[in-house]
Design an enzyme around this catalytic site. Structure first.
Site, PDB file in Angstrom:
ATOM      1  N   VAL A 251       0.821  -1.214   0.000  1.00 41.16           N
ATOM      2  CA  VAL A 251       0.000   0.000   0.000  1.00 41.16           C
ATOM      3  C   VAL A 251       0.858   1.269   0.000  1.00 41.16           C
ATOM      4  CG1 VAL A 251      -1.936  -1.130   1.121  1.00 41.16           C
ATOM      5  CG2 VAL A 251      -0.197  -0.061   2.531  1.00 41.16           C
ATOM      6  N   GLU A 252       0.218   2.392  -0.315  1.00 43.25           N
ATOM      7  CA  GLU A 252       0.875   3.704  -0.413  1.00 43.25           C
ATOM      8  C   GLU A 252       2.105   3.656  -1.303  1.00 43.25           C
ATOM      9  OE1 GLU A 252       1.531   5.497   3.405  1.00 43.25           O
ATOM     10  OE2 GLU A 252      -0.586   5.462   3.939  1.00 43.25           O
ATOM     11  N   GLY A 253       1.970   2.982  -2.424  1.00 45.33           N
ATOM     12  CA  GLY A 253       3.086   2.815  -3.352  1.00 45.33           C
ATOM     13  C   GLY A 253       3.739   1.469  -3.109  1.00 45.33           C
TER      14      GLY A 253
END
Length: 846
Positions: free
Chosen positions: A504-506
């Site tokens: 997540v988040e990249g």
């Protein structure tokens, strides 16, 4: 004095003087004057051949030319600017906005090749306020006590109702919301500490609390919302009446936000009985935390205005809006099941959802600015929630595994005494120390107003990866104890949760190969961003002036890094400036050396590869690894100072920095081995590794000291797991393990007497429980000692126990159990018939 000696002295004057000027980064004009004085002195005092003198004068003339500004711009800079514009890689709007997000802090110093340590050391020690400390010791501690991860993930697949009510009542979702709206208004450091503590107890709880306090509606409203939007939503978010989520990822677009197909079209429609100009939305999102229970949905979509109702554009780009989930057409409620971790996560979709224009965060004037909002806030939020969750998991694993390895016996000794186990324990402790340092120091920088875009990417990638390594090592040490799921397993669920943070988040692969260095090379480099901006300036004259200034500054910077890299490598950086004269002095100097080498390698990579470097992801990843190692090592040194420079923590500091800088060395070596221009690679190796690769990984002796630290009750062990939930109560395995560890040290002399008695054949059994009875009867130990040892043995056996279940306990749906039982019975009948037939045929043959 012979002519040769005099000539050698003059050579050393010119060469050494040039190295000194480059090493100290003396400005070009001053360097030219100094060189002129040296040349004049040689011409008047030396006795060189007239041809040599003529050459020297000509060479000095070449040095003088760049000081003729107008001539330089027209004859040198202008042609180079034309070539530079052709070399520039194409850049999407999303990439450009990502590059402009946040600001540059300590990461810029590391990129400079000449870090000013005073900047890092000037950051104050992050501390909790009285109110924040009271929250940590009160509601946060109580929430941890209420959590039972087996109940949450296996029995309920959700947090219990009383836990949800407690979270809302004590405003856990409102840590970043100002008090004027009813929030707690905590510092970034307090946010980190709370999530760290929750993560040490339950990944479900830390995710549930972390997301609303990171990249979500509250953060977006605080920075970009209109006053009406803030007054409408923030009090509800603070009180818990509103549950937020933010939807970005869709099946077609994950990390590539530019590929979003979720859309909104500006049009006329009905709202509360009136015809207004609004947006008709259609979306299909997935992986959205809190979506199943959310009441307000933050939504990222592409905005179109084909009828030009709000402006002259047909397409505005990515836009962010807040949508109440009870709006007609909005679908929420279904859940994903991420590796059995029970935090609320699921899809959301909308079909022809019509909303007013003022649902756009910041109002209609913020149409098309959604991606800019997201990347700017991600530069802060990405440095907090996932890294602190990783740190919390590491602290719990260190605390638990150190104690477990001490009380778990094999071959009549603690498994911590085996070097193979000790190697894993060392990595667990060292990686946890690195995560603690990075999270605390970066949070402190955020509280000083920093928006660390590049460090946030470094922390997101490396903390989640280190947490995965810690989980793997902890699982290896625990063996079957960590594998068998059940109420007694305090490790398995956290182990299963580690891949979630990776994605997540990249996603981590993307973050390492594209974001860390790709963003850092332009954002942190002292000249590259200025050159890019000058090259793109529509005002040609102004662009030429700006480019000229940046270009020649860049050239001087590159020459300086060549001199610094070689000199620091040849001298092992022993003469470089550091802020402290302490036992850690050499580590600061090592970072100085690799900072110069990294800056030099970066410049040559950008110069020779140009825009192609963007596609050379492995080269970019290795440069990112070097920058990351230096940043993390810097935070370790700063964290050590922040904690009072405790001598007992030095083994952790030494192991951490040595590991990180050894990784930096090997990443740099790998970069040079794989650099496509072999002549440039050989040249760089001369300047970077003139003495070869001389940096070594931590020694076994350091590892032994770290093992002793993590397996022995004391201040260093407690500091390492400072914010983990370690309270002693019946439902907390960390507290119970610590109690058993302390008892094991207290009763170690008694155990030695029992082992000696068994060796002398005074005892007939190897099982400790029976040995205690025999030893008491034989008066080898007293009754009180026997009583204490039985109590200790029972505690240890309880902690070592694993769970087992009746088959029906493992089946949630009884109908499925009956069906499965019937299938098994049918299969058994088929198997028996086949066996009977085979037996009959065999008998006939016989």
């Amino acid at each position: 004095m012979s002519g040769f000696t005099i000539g050698l002295l003059w050579f050393l004057l010119f060469f050494g003087g040039g190295i000194f000027l480059a090493y100290q980064r003396i400005d070009y004009r001053t360097s030219t004057i100094a060189t002129g004085i040296a040349v004049a002195a040689y011409l008047f005092l030396g006795n060189g051949h007239w041809l040599w003198n003529l050459f020297l004068i000509a060479a000095f003339g070449v040095i003088v030319v760049p000081n003729l500004i107008e001539f330089r711009r027209e004859k040198i800079t202008k042609p180079m600017l034309a070539v530079y514009r052709k070399m520039l890689p194409s850049m999407s709007d999303t990439e450009r906005e990502a590059l402009e997000a946040g600001n540059v802090g300590w990461d810029g110093e590391l990129f400079s090749g000449m870090p000013k340590w005073e900047r890092l050391m000037s950051y104050p020690v992050p501390q909790l306020s009285e109110e924040e400390q009271a929250f940590l010791d009160g509601p946060c501690e109580e929430l941890c006590r209420m959590l039972d991860d087996w109940q949450v993930c296996h029995e309920l697949s959700d947090l219990p109702k009383d836990v949800w009510e407690f979270i809302i009542e004590h405003r856990f979702f409102a840590m970043i919301i100002p008090k004027q709206y009813g929030g707690l208004e905590f510092s970034a450091y307090a946010n980190v500490v709370v999530i760290t503590k929750l993560a040490s107890r339950s990944p479900t709880a830390s995710s549930t609390v972390g997301v609303p306090n990171s990249l979500g509606p509250a953060e977006l409203l605080l920075h970009y919302g209109t006053e009406d939007q803030k007054n409408h939503y923030l009090p509800g978010l603070a009180s818990g009446k509103e549950i937020p989520c933010f939807a970005l990822t869709s099946p077609q677009a994950g990390s590539d936000a530019a590929a979003l197909i979720d859309n909104g079209v500006v049009c006329k429609g009905k709202w509360n009985g009136k015809t207004i100009t609004g947006i008709r939305l259609n979306w299909n999102k997935r992986y959205i935390t809190l979506a199943p229970v959310a009441t307000v949905l933050g939504l990222a979509f592409k905005l179109y205005d084909p009828e030009h109702l709000i402006g002259d554009k047909d397409e505005y780009g990515i836009t962010a809006a807040l949508i109440p989930t009870d709006t007609p057409g909005v679908e929420v409620g279904r859940r994903h099941y991420p590796l059995t971790i029970a935090f609320q996560n699921g899809p959301t979709s909308g079909k022809d959802v019509f909303v007013p224009l003022d649902f756009i965060i910041g109002g209609a004037e913020m149409a098309g600015k959604g991606w800019k909002m997201l990347v700017e806030l991600l530069s802060v939020g990405r440095a907090i929630t996932l890294p602190s969750t990783s740190s919390g998991g590491g602290q719990a694993a260190s605390y638990a595994t150190g104690a477990y390895a001490s009380i778990r016996k094999q071959f009549n000794t603690s498994i911590a005494n085996f070097e193979g186990v000790g190697e894993a324990l060392t990595r667990i402790a060292g990686h946890t120390y690195i995560m603690n340092s990075a999270v605390a120091v970066t949070a402190g920088a955020i509280d000083q107003g920093e928006k660390p875009a590049v460090p946030s990417a470094i922390l997101k990638y490396h903390c989640t990866e280190l947490a995965r390594k810690v989980a793997n090592d902890a699982m290896d040490v625990h063996g079957g104890k960590g594998v068998m799921m059940g109420p007694n397993n305090y490790l398995g669920r956290a182990y299963m949760a580690t891949p979630i943070a990776i994605t997540v988040e990249g996603a981590n692969i993307l973050t390492r190969s594209l974001i860390i260095y790709g963003q850092g090379a332009i954002r942190c480099h002292p000249f590259v961003l200025r050159e890019l901006q000058a090259a793109g300036d529509d005002d040609q004259d102004r662009g030429l002036i700006e480019f000229d200034d940046a270009l020649f500054g860049h050239i001087g910077y590159a020459i300086s890094n060549m001199a610094r890299s070689m000199f620091l490598a040849l001298t092992h950086a022993k003469f470089s400036h550091v802020p402290l004269n302490t036992p850690t002095r050499r580590y600061y100097q090592n970072i100085n050396r690799y900072s110069a080498a990294f800056a030099l390698a970066s410049d040559f990579a950008m110069l020779t590869l140009g825009g192609a470097l963007k596609k050379r992801e492995l080269l970019s990843a290795r440069l990112g690894d070097i920058l990351s190692s230096m940043y993390l090592a810097s935070t370790v040194l700063k964290h050590f100072e922040n904690q009072g420079r405790r001598a007992t923590d030095l083994p952790l500091v030494e192991w951490s920095v040595r590991t990180l800088m050894y990784q930096a060395q090997e990443a740099l070596h790998s970069f040079l081995r794989n650099f496509p221009n072999r002549w440039v690679a050989m040249l760089l190796r001369i300047f970077i590794f003139p003495r070869g690769r001389t940096y070594s990984a931590p020694s076994d002796e350091i590892s032994r000291k770290v093992v002793e630290l993590i397996t022995t009750p004391g201040e260093s062990r407690e500091r390492l797991s400072q914010f983990a939930y370690t309270t002693l109560d019946d439902g907390n395995p960390l507290g119970l393990l610590e109690e058993a560890l302390q008892l094991s040290k207290q009763y170690e002399p008694i155990e030695k007497r029992l082992r000696q008695a068994r060796k002398e054949k005074l005892l007939s059994t190897d099982y400790l429980g029976d040995q205690i009875d025999e030893a008491e009867k034989a008066q080898i130990i007293s009754k009180a000692e026997a009583r204490n040892m039985r109590n200790y043995h029972e505690k240890v056996m309880s902690l070592l126990a694993v769970d087992d279940f009746a088959p029906e306990e493992l089946v949630r749906n009884p109908d499925n159990l009956q069906s499965a039982t019937k299938k098994v019975a049918t299969k058994k009948k088929v198997v028996k018939k086949k066996a009977a037939k085979k037996s009959s045929k065999s008998q006939k043959k016989t």
